[in-house]
Write a protein that holds these residues in place. Sequence first.
Motif, PDB file in Angstrom:
ATOM      1  N   GLN A  10       0.845  -1.197   0.000  1.00  0.00           N
ATOM      2  CA  GLN A  10       0.000   0.000   0.000  1.00  0.00           C
ATOM      3  C   GLN A  10       0.884   1.252   0.000  1.00  0.00           C
ATOM      4  O   GLN A  10       1.316   1.728   1.060  1.00  0.00           O
ATOM      5  CB  GLN A  10      -0.944  -0.042   1.211  1.00  0.00           C
ATOM      6  CG  GLN A  10      -1.912  -1.218   1.143  1.00  0.00           C
ATOM      7  CD  GLN A  10      -2.882  -1.320   2.308  1.00  0.00           C
ATOM      8  OE1 GLN A  10      -3.627  -2.287   2.399  1.00  0.00           O
ATOM      9  NE2 GLN A  10      -2.873  -0.354   3.208  1.00  0.00           N
ATOM     10  N   SER A  60      -3.559  -4.523  -3.913  1.00  0.00           N
ATOM     11  CA  SER A  60      -2.758  -4.401  -5.145  1.00  0.00           C
ATOM     12  C   SER A  60      -3.242  -5.400  -6.198  1.00  0.00           C
ATOM     13  O   SER A  60      -3.232  -5.101  -7.392  1.00  0.00           O
ATOM     14  CB  SER A  60      -1.268  -4.566  -4.845  1.00  0.00           C
ATOM     15  OG  SER A  60      -1.022  -5.759  -4.165  1.00  0.00           O
ATOM     16  N   VAL A 119      -6.144  -3.805  -7.835  1.00  0.00           N
ATOM     17  CA  VAL A 119      -5.723  -2.773  -8.784  1.00  0.00           C
ATOM     18  C   VAL A 119      -5.294  -3.428 -10.101  1.00  0.00           C
ATOM     19  O   VAL A 119      -5.613  -2.935 -11.190  1.00  0.00           O
ATOM     20  CB  VAL A 119      -4.597  -1.891  -8.179  1.00  0.00           C
ATOM     21  CG1 VAL A 119      -4.053  -0.908  -9.209  1.00  0.00           C
ATOM     22  CG2 VAL A 119      -5.117  -1.141  -6.954  1.00  0.00           C
ATOM     23  N   TYR A 143      -2.347   4.303  -5.004  1.00  0.00           N
ATOM     24  CA  TYR A 143      -2.371   3.546  -6.272  1.00  0.00           C
ATOM     25  C   TYR A 143      -2.574   4.485  -7.458  1.00  0.00           C
ATOM     26  O   TYR A 143      -1.953   4.299  -8.510  1.00  0.00           O
ATOM     27  CB  TYR A 143      -3.472   2.490  -6.250  1.00  0.00           C
ATOM     28  CG  TYR A 143      -3.243   1.387  -5.243  1.00  0.00           C
ATOM     29  CD1 TYR A 143      -2.062   0.648  -5.260  1.00  0.00           C
ATOM     30  CD2 TYR A 143      -4.198   1.080  -4.285  1.00  0.00           C
ATOM     31  CE1 TYR A 143      -1.845  -0.366  -4.336  1.00  0.00           C
ATOM     32  CE2 TYR A 143      -3.991   0.073  -3.361  1.00  0.00           C
ATOM     33  CZ  TYR A 143      -2.819  -0.648  -3.390  1.00  0.00           C
ATOM     34  OH  TYR A 143      -2.617  -1.643  -2.476  1.00  0.00           O
TER      35      TYR A 143
END
Length: 306
Positions: A79, A211, A214, A235
């Motif tokens: 993060q 992640s 994403v 992000y």
Amino acid sequence: MKRSPLTVLAATAATATLVLTGCGQEGSPTTGGAAGGGATSGASAPTYDVAADVALTGSPTFDKITSAGRVVVGVKADQPGLGLRSAASGEYAGFDIEIAKLVAASLGLTPDQIEFKETVSANREPFLQQGQVDMVVATYTINDKRKEVVDFAGPYYVAGQDLLVRKDDTSITGPDSLAGKKVCSVEGSTPATRIETEYPQAQLVKLDTYSKCVDQLTANSVDAVTTDDAILRGYAAQQPDALKVVGAPFSEEPYGIGLPKGDTVLRGAVNDAIEQAVTDGDWKAAYDFTLGGSGTDPEPPTVDRY
Ligand code: GLU
């Protein structure tokens, strides 16, 4: 800041961390949040005075820390701006990492006496319950359900649930526009629970880390990622041409330091450390160095000594 030999040692370690972290970054980040270390925010690496002769009578966790000579802190590793491990150096950077360092310093521990252990959202309570970590500093929302099995110091920051979408998406403007959309969040997180209970018309996809969500978003496999705005901004800063944060937070997520349940002496000491950091400027230095580049300048929240 007064300079003890320990402070100098801590400062040296922090500088080394910054340099190593810098080596591990790809491209040129535009914000401290993207760097996880504030390399371009202009802020320098903070150092924290390491307390001498700390005694916490009646804290089993502190006894364990003292006899081990180190504190094990559960943190996120993926993060940016909050808790990010550099693949190249293995070093951790971010606001949660700075909070861990300043709390550790208040307990008499130098940065090299901190062992960071990666946690994901779903294993934070079990790690604390099983004694695998002494504390958790991992974008960890304080709530009553979690308080049934762990305790919290703090809050030290207040985030809000938001949405990350592809840059060219104009159809998603908030949680009410999620009907029929694929929305990715993480097992064991408050944002996933909120989608399930309050926005059941969304198609929730649950993975173990943000992640990975994403990656699904950039691969067009989902339409949005939902979690705290502070996480999503990190992000978006990594891929500003591809991603954007909607920017309409729809919850309050007060971040606490998770502690083994019942260790009220340690909880009091960690609350003292947070209050002290707010008073002496260490909180602000930590924030400016990490999240400070993201265009936000929040007031620190008031500690809740429940
Ligand atoms: N703050 C929220 C939570 O504790 C979301 C972030 C996270 O999963 O770490 O569940």
